[in-house]
Design a protein around this motif. Structure first.
Motif, PDB file in Angstrom:
ATOM      1  N   ARG A 109       5.590   3.782   0.908  1.00 32.89           N
ATOM      2  CA  ARG A 109       4.696   2.276   1.038  1.00 32.89           C
ATOM      3  C   ARG A 109       5.030   1.368   2.278  1.00 32.89           C
ATOM      4  O   ARG A 109       6.058   0.789   2.908  1.00 32.89           O
ATOM      5  CB  ARG A 109       6.159   2.062   0.172  1.00 32.89           C
ATOM      6  CG  ARG A 109       5.656   0.352  -0.739  1.00 32.89           C
ATOM      7  CD  ARG A 109       6.471   0.596  -2.078  1.00 32.89           C
ATOM      8  NE  ARG A 109       5.727   1.483  -3.256  1.00 32.89           N
ATOM      9  CZ  ARG A 109       6.618   1.758  -3.992  1.00 32.89           C
ATOM     10  NH1 ARG A 109       7.873   1.442  -4.084  1.00 32.89           N
ATOM     11  NH2 ARG A 109       6.448   2.702  -4.985  1.00 32.89           N
ATOM     12  N   TYR A 149       9.818   6.987  -0.218  1.00 38.02           N
ATOM     13  CA  TYR A 149      10.464   7.637  -0.729  1.00 38.02           C
ATOM     14  C   TYR A 149      10.099   8.776  -0.925  1.00 38.02           C
ATOM     15  O   TYR A 149       9.013   9.296  -0.699  1.00 38.02           O
ATOM     16  CB  TYR A 149       9.994   6.798  -2.173  1.00 38.02           C
ATOM     17  CG  TYR A 149      10.505   5.414  -1.579  1.00 38.02           C
ATOM     18  CD1 TYR A 149      11.527   5.081  -2.816  1.00 38.02           C
ATOM     19  CD2 TYR A 149       9.102   4.341  -1.231  1.00 38.02           C
ATOM     20  CE1 TYR A 149      12.080   3.685  -2.497  1.00 38.02           C
ATOM     21  CE2 TYR A 149       9.766   3.087  -1.163  1.00 38.02           C
ATOM     22  CZ  TYR A 149      10.783   3.253  -2.083  1.00 38.02           C
ATOM     23  OH  TYR A 149      11.520   1.187  -1.988  1.00 38.02           O
ATOM     24  N   GLU A 206      12.226   7.169  -7.512  1.00 34.68           N
ATOM     25  CA  GLU A 206      11.237   7.779  -5.925  1.00 34.68           C
ATOM     26  C   GLU A 206      12.963   7.783  -5.400  1.00 34.68           C
ATOM     27  O   GLU A 206      13.623   6.352  -6.575  1.00 34.68           O
ATOM     28  CB  GLU A 206      10.524   5.805  -6.428  1.00 34.68           C
ATOM     29  CG  GLU A 206       9.438   6.424  -6.361  1.00 34.68           C
ATOM     30  CD  GLU A 206       8.328   5.456  -6.302  1.00 34.68           C
ATOM     31  OE1 GLU A 206       9.039   4.021  -5.447  1.00 34.68           O
ATOM     32  OE2 GLU A 206       6.996   5.535  -6.779  1.00 34.68           O
ATOM     33  N   ILE A 223       6.626   9.701  -0.660  1.00 33.83           N
ATOM     34  CA  ILE A 223       5.591   8.452  -0.747  1.00 33.83           C
ATOM     35  C   ILE A 223       5.542   7.163   0.081  1.00 33.83           C
ATOM     36  O   ILE A 223       7.020   7.035   0.579  1.00 33.83           O
ATOM     37  CB  ILE A 223       5.721   6.883  -2.149  1.00 33.83           C
ATOM     38  CG1 ILE A 223       4.811   7.588  -2.907  1.00 33.83           C
ATOM     39  CG2 ILE A 223       5.037   5.704  -2.044  1.00 33.83           C
ATOM     40  CD1 ILE A 223       4.905   7.617  -5.179  1.00 33.83           C
ATOM     41  N   LYS A 252       0.943  -0.900   0.066  1.00 35.18           N
ATOM     42  CA  LYS A 252      -0.138  -0.291   0.021  1.00 35.18           C
ATOM     43  C   LYS A 252       1.147   1.458  -0.008  1.00 35.18           C
ATOM     44  O   LYS A 252       1.815   1.343   0.786  1.00 35.18           O
ATOM     45  CB  LYS A 252      -0.366  -0.243   1.211  1.00 35.18           C
ATOM     46  CG  LYS A 252      -2.093   1.127   1.898  1.00 35.18           C
ATOM     47  CD  LYS A 252      -2.771   0.556   1.977  1.00 35.18           C
ATOM     48  CE  LYS A 252      -4.142   1.895   1.807  1.00 35.18           C
ATOM     49  NZ  LYS A 252      -5.711   1.721   2.287  1.00 35.18           N
ATOM     50  N   ASP A 253       0.356   1.834  -0.317  1.00 35.45           N
ATOM     51  CA  ASP A 253       1.265   3.488  -0.946  1.00 35.45           C
ATOM     52  C   ASP A 253       0.270   4.548  -0.786  1.00 35.45           C
ATOM     53  O   ASP A 253      -0.614   4.104  -0.994  1.00 35.45           O
ATOM     54  CB  ASP A 253       1.557   3.693  -2.474  1.00 35.45           C
ATOM     55  CG  ASP A 253       2.990   2.425  -3.074  1.00 35.45           C
ATOM     56  OD1 ASP A 253       3.843   2.570  -2.056  1.00 35.45           O
ATOM     57  OD2 ASP A 253       3.544   2.857  -4.068  1.00 35.45           O
ATOM     58  N   TYR A 254       1.130   5.548   0.500  1.00 39.97           N
ATOM     59  CA  TYR A 254       0.325   6.861   0.407  1.00 39.97           C
ATOM     60  C   TYR A 254       1.533   7.797   0.071  1.00 39.97           C
ATOM     61  O   TYR A 254       2.224   8.202   0.837  1.00 39.97           O
ATOM     62  CB  TYR A 254       0.339   6.656   2.368  1.00 39.97           C
ATOM     63  CG  TYR A 254      -0.321   5.317   2.615  1.00 39.97           C
ATOM     64  CD1 TYR A 254      -1.683   5.811   3.303  1.00 39.97           C
ATOM     65  CD2 TYR A 254      -0.077   4.380   3.435  1.00 39.97           C
ATOM     66  CE1 TYR A 254      -2.016   5.339   3.688  1.00 39.97           C
ATOM     67  CE2 TYR A 254      -0.498   3.279   4.058  1.00 39.97           C
ATOM     68  CZ  TYR A 254      -1.903   3.711   4.083  1.00 39.97           C
ATOM     69  OH  TYR A 254      -2.767   2.662   4.636  1.00 39.97           O
ATOM     70  N   SER A 255       0.623   9.025  -0.632  1.00 34.43           N
ATOM     71  CA  SER A 255       1.192   9.577  -1.352  1.00 34.43           C
ATOM     72  C   SER A 255       0.917  10.941  -0.178  1.00 34.43           C
ATOM     73  O   SER A 255      -0.089  11.282   0.057  1.00 34.43           O
ATOM     74  CB  SER A 255       0.852   9.628  -2.741  1.00 34.43           C
ATOM     75  OG  SER A 255       0.615   8.571  -3.314  1.00 34.43           O
TER      76      SER A 255
END
Length: 183
Positions: free
Chosen positions: A152, A106, A112, A150, A64-67
């Motif tokens: 991750r 990142y 990245e 990001i 899961k990526d949170y930006s």
């Protein structure tokens, strides 16, 4: 004898008053409320100092990526407030780290770039939270800057067993910013 004491007191008072020595005291106070922490997260189209991420929906095999972004300017009441000083900031990740997650931060430029991997090599605080602090980042005052990140989270498939099914965890992201002093 009493006359001598009165004359001496009068003489001392006269010397003090006529000697030109002045005594003064100055006391001032200023009640100014300013926002010193101008570097802010931008997450879900809102500016904030804290991002709270519950992890109850992660399952083994998920990535899961949170930006989010960090900015050196604020838009409040239709006015744009930019920092007048160069800002140094760190991103702090707090978690209990009960779930066997791989936590990576990142920074996005043209690609990245891994800034931090939050693991057991970092120390825990008095609440037994794992506290991971990124390297210092700098934002110069002369331009409005937005740094994109990001976070991750990887929950490896190998942890697909009953013992990991009831673990509950969270991740809090905080920003710590201050003015750069000196060169």
């Amino acid at each position: 004898m009493r006359k001598k004491v009165i004359i001496i007191i009068f003489f001392i008072i006269s010397i003090i008053l006529l000697s030109g020595i002045t005594y003064s005291a100055l006391s001032t106070s200023v009640d100014a409320i300013t926002n010193q922490n101008i570097a802010k997260f931008i997450f879900n189209a809102q500016k904030t100092d804290l991002i709270e991420l519950p992890l109850y929906d992660l399952k083994p095999g998920d990535v899961k990526d949170y930006s989010f972004s960090v900015s050196n300017n604020l838009e409040e009441n239709e006015s744009n407030i930019s920092s007048d000083v160069t800002i140094i900031y760190n991103i702090i990740v707090n978690t209990y780290h009960f779930m066997p997650l791989k936590i990576e931060l990142y920074k996005e430029n043209s690609s990245e770039v891994l800034i931090m991997t939050c693991d057991e090599s970092y120390s825990r605080n008095e609440k037994n939270e794992l506290v991971c602090k990124s390297e210092k980042q700098q934002m110069n005052y002369d331009t409005n800057i937005i740094d994109n990140y990001i976070l991750r989270l990887t929950f490896d498939e190998e942890y697909n067993s009953y013992e990991y099914s009831s673990l509950i965890d969270y991740i809090d992201l905080k920003i710590e910013s201050y003015q750069k002093v000196g060169e």
